[in-house]
Motif scaffolding. Sequence first.
Motif, PDB file in Angstrom:
ATOM      1  N   CYS A  80       0.838  -1.192   0.000  1.00  0.00           N
ATOM      2  CA  CYS A  80       0.000   0.000   0.000  1.00  0.00           C
ATOM      3  C   CYS A  80       0.877   1.248   0.000  1.00  0.00           C
ATOM      4  O   CYS A  80       1.909   1.278   0.669  1.00  0.00           O
ATOM      5  CB  CYS A  80      -0.899   0.003   1.221  1.00  0.00           C
ATOM      6  N   SER A 104      -2.957   7.853   5.659  1.00  0.00           N
ATOM      7  CA  SER A 104      -3.859   7.126   4.771  1.00  0.00           C
ATOM      8  C   SER A 104      -3.049   6.413   3.699  1.00  0.00           C
ATOM      9  O   SER A 104      -2.085   6.978   3.165  1.00  0.00           O
ATOM     10  CB  SER A 104      -4.856   8.096   4.137  1.00  0.00           C
ATOM     11  N   PHE A 105      -3.472   5.187   3.383  1.00  0.00           N
ATOM     12  CA  PHE A 105      -2.778   4.350   2.403  1.00  0.00           C
ATOM     13  C   PHE A 105      -3.789   3.753   1.440  1.00  0.00           C
ATOM     14  O   PHE A 105      -4.943   3.510   1.813  1.00  0.00           O
ATOM     15  CB  PHE A 105      -2.026   3.214   3.103  1.00  0.00           C
ATOM     16  N   CYS A 122      -4.173   0.538  -1.437  1.00  0.00           N
ATOM     17  CA  CYS A 122      -3.729  -0.661  -2.158  1.00  0.00           C
ATOM     18  C   CYS A 122      -4.679  -0.816  -3.334  1.00  0.00           C
ATOM     19  O   CYS A 122      -5.788  -1.338  -3.177  1.00  0.00           O
ATOM     20  CB  CYS A 122      -3.819  -1.900  -1.276  1.00  0.00           C
ATOM     21  N   TYR A 149      -1.535  -7.662   3.040  1.00  0.00           N
ATOM     22  CA  TYR A 149      -1.234  -6.246   2.822  1.00  0.00           C
ATOM     23  C   TYR A 149       0.053  -5.896   3.558  1.00  0.00           C
ATOM     24  O   TYR A 149       0.446  -6.553   4.516  1.00  0.00           O
ATOM     25  CB  TYR A 149      -2.388  -5.353   3.292  1.00  0.00           C
ATOM     26  N   PHE A 182       2.216  -2.066   4.598  1.00  0.00           N
ATOM     27  CA  PHE A 182       2.406  -0.621   4.469  1.00  0.00           C
ATOM     28  C   PHE A 182       3.444  -0.160   5.472  1.00  0.00           C
ATOM     29  O   PHE A 182       3.638  -0.766   6.516  1.00  0.00           O
ATOM     30  CB  PHE A 182       1.092   0.162   4.606  1.00  0.00           C
ATOM     31  N   VAL A 219      -6.275   2.343   5.916  1.00  0.00           N
ATOM     32  CA  VAL A 219      -5.751   1.623   4.750  1.00  0.00           C
ATOM     33  C   VAL A 219      -6.951   1.229   3.903  1.00  0.00           C
ATOM     34  O   VAL A 219      -7.870   0.552   4.368  1.00  0.00           O
ATOM     35  CB  VAL A 219      -4.957   0.373   5.172  1.00  0.00           C
TER      36      VAL A 219
END
Length: 165
Positions: free
Chosen positions: A27, A48-49, A51, A60, A62, A156
Motif C-alpha cells: 500500500c 492514509s494508504f 492498495c 497487505y 504498508f 488503509v
Amino acid sequence: MKPLFEGIIAGVVMLATVQPVWAEQVCVATAQRTEKVLPNVLLTWDSSFLCANAPDADTYLFTVRVANAASSLEAVKLGPLLMYGSSPRVRGRGPQATLDEVIGLPLMLAPGQTATFTVRGKYTLVNAGGKRANLYFVTRGTGATSGMPFSLDIAVLLRAPGVGP
C-alpha cells in the motif's frame, strides 16, 4: 561416500539460503497529517494508504513514516499499533482482516527525528458497490518526559481492480 556427503552439505546450504516469497499488496501513502499531539510536540505521519488493484484476498503491507518536528520540546515513544475496525458493512459483516506483524515499534522519536514502522496482515474484500476493504489502525504514544498519552490514526483502503477510493 565423499560425493554423497558433499551433496548433503550443498543441499543444506541451499535450503538455508532460500527466502520465503511474500505475495502481498504493498500500500502506498496517499495522505499525511500534521498535528500538535501534545502541548509542545508537533508530529507528521502517513495517515492514509491505498492498495489499488487488490485481489479478493491476500496479504497487505504498508510503511508509516513519522516525523517529530525540530521545534518540538519533547521526545515521544510510539507503540503499540492496534487494528480497531474495518468497513464497509455488508449485511452486518465487514471485511475480514488480521494484524499479523509490526516491525519497528515501539520506537523513540526525539525532536527533529524521523522514523518508520512497517505493518503486515491479511485481508478479504467485501462487495459493496465494488470489492473493497477499509482497515483502521491506531498507534498509541506518550511524551517521553511528560508521560502524556496521544494517538495517531491510520486508514488503509484496499480496492479491487477498477474500484476507486
